[in-house]
Design an enzyme around this catalytic site. Structure first.
Site, PDB file in Angstrom:
ATOM      1  N   CYS A  71      -2.587   8.968   3.016  1.00 62.57           N
ATOM      2  CA  CYS A  71      -2.395   7.859   1.709  1.00 62.57           C
ATOM      3  C   CYS A  71      -3.592   7.966   0.904  1.00 62.57           C
ATOM      4  O   CYS A  71      -3.344   8.409  -0.708  1.00 62.57           O
ATOM      5  CB  CYS A  71      -2.292   6.362   2.107  1.00 62.57           C
ATOM      6  SG  CYS A  71      -1.103   6.007   2.908  1.00 62.57           S
ATOM      7  N   GLU A 117       0.465  -1.084  -0.331  1.00 63.20           N
ATOM      8  CA  GLU A 117      -0.153   0.042  -0.354  1.00 63.20           C
ATOM      9  C   GLU A 117       0.736   1.563   0.724  1.00 63.20           C
ATOM     10  O   GLU A 117       1.221   1.469   1.461  1.00 63.20           O
ATOM     11  CB  GLU A 117      -1.263  -0.267   1.056  1.00 63.20           C
ATOM     12  CG  GLU A 117      -2.626   0.518   1.094  1.00 63.20           C
ATOM     13  CD  GLU A 117      -2.286   1.823   1.783  1.00 63.20           C
ATOM     14  OE1 GLU A 117      -2.186   3.306   0.746  1.00 63.20           O
ATOM     15  OE2 GLU A 117      -2.412   2.249   2.838  1.00 63.20           O
TER      16      GLU A 117
HETATM   17  C1  UN1 Z   1      -3.684   5.362   4.916  1.00 64.67           C
HETATM   18  O1  UN1 Z   1      -3.531   6.694   4.876  1.00 64.67           O
HETATM   19  O2  UN1 Z   1      -2.655   4.818   4.639  1.00 64.67           O
HETATM   20  O3  UN1 Z   1      -9.469   5.915   3.913  1.00 64.67           O
HETATM   21  C2  UN1 Z   1      -4.939   4.921   5.264  1.00 64.67           C
HETATM   22  C3  UN1 Z   1      -8.722   6.258   4.755  1.00 64.67           C
HETATM   23  C4  UN1 Z   1      -9.049   5.640   5.811  1.00 64.67           C
HETATM   24  C5  UN1 Z   1      -6.858   4.833   5.962  1.00 64.67           C
HETATM   25  C6  UN1 Z   1      -5.994   5.839   5.526  1.00 64.67           C
HETATM   26  N1  UN1 Z   1      -9.635   5.060   6.571  1.00 64.67           N
HETATM   27  O4  UN1 Z   1      -8.349   7.930   4.939  1.00 64.67           O
END
Ligand code: UN1
Length: 515
Positions: free
Chosen positions: A301, A267
């Site tokens: 992310c 990821e």
């Molecule tokens: C991440 O930034 O690695 O969808 C995960 C989202 C959160 C998870 C992000 N539930 O923004």
């Protein structure tokens, strides 16, 4: 509220000290004789604690113990494993406030986001409990008489989970809760910037494991990424490595794991865009874009990094968004009303400032923010003003993920053009369209539409629920974790053929008569 006060409220509750062991191999490794790293709060730059780092010997001990535990855990029926996970969820409910606050202190999230992080762990525990009765396999008809075929899913082994500072415990839980229900053992290397959170989490979950009388299932190895991360990637005793982090590190991990033909769930970076069409509910779109761009100070992310606006609403939308950027409260994330806290460290601030310089150099027009923010009393914190930049989709910097609150704004005329701009980056995690136009929405979701792992209509690129499979395409790495059928990554599939007849007919009609 200041850090000292906040710390006082939670450290005892979470059984944390000024110096903590970062290694759990069934018991906590001794502090003496090991190197330590310091954990700082990005809120005011103060030292919160010291954490010991693992030596290679420690790592080996973790792996040996993990293998022993696996031999026991894999034979516990999955629904019973689920009961443990359920209890972990309940225990986390008790610690939601304290652990949530530690998330705020150590990585700088607002209080609600810190608690949201723990809620995400609780949600995935609930999900894994249900899943523990649903590891279904297919039944397949055989071409041979008196034969039966089916698939079964079996535990995989000890799995390595490497997490990032921005979701310092939720992403571990996505992996660990599913892995535990699946019959696996979890070896966690957290981000050193979230080491205390990892220690507190490991303490909470292992108390539950002990209460059930099971062997240790959740191991912890705090250490340098270059060391522990590499040991894990190269270790055949870890059939699966789940890695969250940057694209360059992800590539290195993937190469090392591939060399030994192991599995990865990657990821990696996102460069998520929101398209706002000419027929849209402005209130929803503004709120969705603002949340996507500003939450967690642009360090998700899933953060919205690019905004693709239809020419007919371009000026109006941008003016309104600029208003929001102007008004949004930046500062101490422990204070109510603050929506944008600090970046994780000074390097992140530098990256933010550099990216803005590059954007301007490449022809972008800075229309708001971008500079360092000075918060009175928090001069050693790492604050910036979120930036709005009018950009051209071909600018190099627009194709990069800068882990900071920078939103590049672009203009389009047709939906086809919007999607061309949208897909014109190497990453492919999350995406959104804000529209009331069914044709535009369906085009966005069609094979010619968004090329991302996550595609949302009238809601933000950020803030995914745990029930869906989370991950993305292209340089985001192709992995899927959390909900849906992501559990299959944590198990091995076995195809079974059973002959209950009195002959041995062979497949494909092959004859092999030995008499
Ligand atoms: C991440 O930034 O690695 O969808 C995960 C989202 C959160 C998870 C992000 N539930 O923004």
């Amino acid at each position: 509220m200041n850090i000292t006060e906040a710390k006082k409220q939670i450290m005892g509750k979470l059984e944390l000290d000024d110096v903590n062991s970062g290694i759990f191999y069934g018991e906590w490794a001794k502090i003496e004789g090991r190197d330590t790293m310091v954990s700082y709060s990005p809120i005011d730059g103060s030292q919160i604690a010291e954490v010991t780092m693992a030596t290679e010997e420690d790592y080996q001990k973790v792996l040996d113990r993990a293998q022993e535990s696996f031999k026991i855990w894999r034979d516990i029926p999955a629904p019973q494993r689920g009961l443990l996970v359920k209890e972990i969820g309940n225990e986390l409910r008790k610690y939601k406030t304290a652990l949530g606050k530690l998330v705020s202190i150590e990585v700088g999230k607002t209080i609600v986001e810190g608690e949201g992080e723990v809620q995400e762990m609780i949600d995935i525990a609930d999900f894994a409990l249900g899943l523990s009765r649903q590891f279904y396999g297919l039944t397949i008809v055989s071409e041979r008489p008196h034969h039966r075929m089916y698939e079964q899913w079996l535990p995989l082994g000890s799995i390595g989970v490497i997490t990032s500072f921005n979701f310092p415990c939720a992403v571990w839980a996505w992996n660990a809760m599913i892995a535990a229900a699946a019959g696996d053992i979890c070896v966690w290397k957290p981000s050193s910037k979230g080491a205390l959170i990892a220690i507190a989490t490991t303490k909470i979950v292992n108390r539950v494991v002990e209460k059930f009388g099971y062997p240790p299932l959740f191991f912890l190895v705090v250490g340098r990424g270059r060391e522990v991360g590499e040991w894990m990637a190269n270790d055949p005793a870890l059939p699966l490595i789940s890695f969250t982090g940057s694209i360059p590190t992800g590539k290195r991990i993937a190469e090392n794991v591939a060399k030994r033909l192991g599995r990865t769930i990657l990821e990696l970076g996102g460069n998520n865009a929101a398209i706002v069409t000419d027929q849209t509910d402005m209130t929803i779109a503004l709120r969705g874009v603002a949340f996507g761009a500003l939450a967690t100070a642009g360090q998700r992310c899933t953060t919205t990094r690019r905004l693709i606006l239809h020419q007919a609403i371009y000026d109006e939308f941008l003016t309104k968004l600029k208003n929001i950027f102007e008004k949004v409260k930046i500062g101490n994330p422990l204070e109510p009303g603050v929506l944008v806290g600090p970046l994780i460290d000074e390097k992140a601030v530098e990256n933010h400032l550099n990216a803005i310089q590059q954007a301007i150099h490449q022809g972008g027009k800075l229309i708001f923010g971008g500079e360092k923010a000075n918060i009175p009393g928090l001069e050693n914190g790492h604050y910036v003003i979120p930036a709005l930049i009018e950009a051209n989709p071909d600018m190099d910097i627009v194709k990069e993920e800068t882990f900071a609150p920078i939103l590049y704004v672009m203009k389009y005329r047709t939906i086809e053009e919007a999607l061309e701009i949208h897909n014109n980056v190497p990453q492919g995690l999350s995406s959104a369209i804000f529209t009331n136009n069914l044709r535009d929405e369906e085009y966005f979701l069609s094979p010619s539409g968004s090329d991302c792992g996550i595609a949302n209509a009238n809601t933000s690129t950020a803030g995914a629920e745990i029930g869906g499979a989370f991950g993305g395409e292209k340089e985001t790495g192709g992995g899927r974790e959390s909900g849906s059928d992501a559990w299959k990554n944590y198990m091995r599939r076995q195809t079974v053929t059973i002959n209950y007849g009195k002959d041995l007919p062979l497949s494909q009609g092959v004859k092999f008569d030995i008499d």
